[in-house]
Design a protein around this motif. Structure first.
Motif, short mmCIF file in Angstrom:
data_model
loop_
_atom_site.label_atom_id
_atom_site.label_comp_id
_atom_site.label_asym_id
_atom_site.label_seq_id
_atom_site.Cartn_x
_atom_site.Cartn_y
_atom_site.Cartn_z
N VAL A 194 0.74 -1.47 -0.03
CA VAL A 194 0.08 0.00 0.08
C VAL A 194 0.80 1.52 0.29
CG1 VAL A 194 -2.04 -1.11 1.09
CG2 VAL A 194 -0.14 -0.01 2.37
N GLY A 195 0.14 1.77 -0.97
CA GLY A 195 1.28 3.72 -0.58
C GLY A 195 0.37 4.44 0.48
N THR A 196 0.99 5.47 0.70
CA THR A 196 0.36 6.66 1.44
C THR A 196 1.24 7.81 1.60
OG1 THR A 196 1.65 6.15 3.55
CG2 THR A 196 -0.08 4.59 3.60
N MET A 197 -0.57 8.33 1.78
CA MET A 197 0.39 10.13 1.08
C MET A 197 -0.87 10.96 2.14
SD MET A 197 0.26 10.33 -2.74
CE MET A 197 -1.96 10.13 -3.38
N GLY A 198 0.38 12.17 3.02
CA GLY A 198 -0.94 13.42 3.75
C GLY A 198 -0.58 14.55 3.32
N VAL A 199 -0.89 15.30 3.82
CA VAL A 199 -0.76 16.65 4.82
C VAL A 199 -1.37 17.20 5.81
CG1 VAL A 199 -0.05 16.53 1.66
CG2 VAL A 199 -2.36 18.26 2.93
N ALA A 200 -0.45 17.75 5.93
CA ALA A 200 -1.39 18.62 7.24
C ALA A 200 -0.94 20.58 7.34
CB ALA A 200 -0.90 18.10 8.60
N GLY A 201 -1.93 21.21 8.15
CA GLY A 201 -1.61 22.96 8.52
C GLY A 201 -2.14 23.33 9.89
N PRO A 202 -1.75 24.07 9.62
CA PRO A 202 -2.85 24.64 11.35
C PRO A 202 -3.24 25.01 11.79
CG PRO A 202 -0.61 26.12 9.79
CD PRO A 202 -0.71 25.38 9.35
N PHE A 203 -4.03 25.84 12.81
CA PHE A 203 -5.67 25.98 12.99
C PHE A 203 -5.16 27.41 13.32
CE2 PHE A 203 -7.68 22.55 13.34
CZ PHE A 203 -9.09 22.51 12.04
N ARG A 204 -3.75 27.74 14.12
CA ARG A 204 -3.46 28.76 14.74
C ARG A 204 -1.45 28.97 14.29
NH1 ARG A 204 -3.20 27.66 20.95
NH2 ARG A 204 -1.21 29.05 20.62
N ASP A 205 -1.28 30.01 14.87
CA ASP A 205 -0.01 30.60 14.56
C ASP A 205 1.35 29.78 14.46
OD1 ASP A 205 -0.74 32.91 12.84
OD2 ASP A 205 -0.73 34.15 13.64
#
Length: 220
Positions: A194-205
């Motif tokens: 299986v292959g996996t990929m992901g991204v994440a970003g902030p809710f606050r500074d």
């Protein structure tokens, strides 16, 4: 985010992942991780992981290993007939490298999941106790507490999943609480890969600026 149904009995998973992170409290880092999980009988499972980290600060670059994680999972409720699945978990973090955030640490928590058709709804949480490492530079690999909640959708009969989650964490080092929004996909490449990929970003500074992850897993 970790689904509560975990790894099936007498089945093992080996995952290798890469992660690129820009953190507003740190400098850019690259992480290479290896994780192994095995399902035992009666709902028990083992889990272990290790990480190698590349830390950047201006012209200064350092490579180092972080904690080795050893964990146990137990499926207390199997979630039959549309009932929630409940998994209890405990982990021990061993300081096996110069990037280790603790001298020692242990965590306890739970994972809950509920499945409805192709949809899954998940809630994770744990708390960590232990002794921090004052010499650790730049990267915190162990959180004092962490919670995650989200949903997954199975878009392939072979096991492809798309997951969206909100994650909150308090690092062991003196840093603000970090809240992020994460999207991840798991796509079968063959019967065992299986292959996996992901991204994440902030809710606050305060906290991460962004994270990019990718990897491959083998089921046997």
């Amino acid at each position: 985010m970790e689904p509560a149904w975990g790894v099936a009995d007498d089945t093992a998973q080996l995952f290798g992942t890469g992660e690129f992170e820009e953190d507003s409290g740190d400098d850019p880092t690259t992480k290479i991780a290896l994780r192994y999980a095995r399902g035992l009988s009666r709902g028990f499972g083992l889990r272990t992981s290790a990480q190698l980290i590349r830390f950047n600060s201006g012209d200064y670059t350092a490579w180092g290993a972080a904690e080795t994680e050893l964990g146990l999972r137990w499926k207390a409720l199997a979630g039959e007939r549309f009932r929630p699945t409940l998994q209890l978990k405990g982990d021990l973090y061993l300081p096996t490298g110069g990037m280790s955030a603790t001298n020692w640490a242990a965590s306890a928590g739970l994972n809950t999941s509920w499945k409805k058709g192709n949809w899954g709804f998940h809630l994770n949480g744990f708390y960590t106790g232990g002794e921090g490492s004052p010499g650790q530079i730049g990267v915190s690999e162990v959180d004092r507490w962490r919670v995650a909640g989200g949903t997954s959708y199975r878009f392939m009969r072979a096991g492809g999943d798309l997951t969206v989650a909100v994650v909150g964490a308090k690092p062991t080092r003196p840093k603000p609480n970090e809240w992020s929004f994460e999207v991840a996909a798991k796509i079968p490449v063959s019967r065992r890969w299986v292959g996996t990929m992901g991204v994440a970003g902030p809710f606050r500074d305060a906290g991460i600026d962004w994270i990019i992850r990718f990897g491959f897993g083998f089921v046997f």
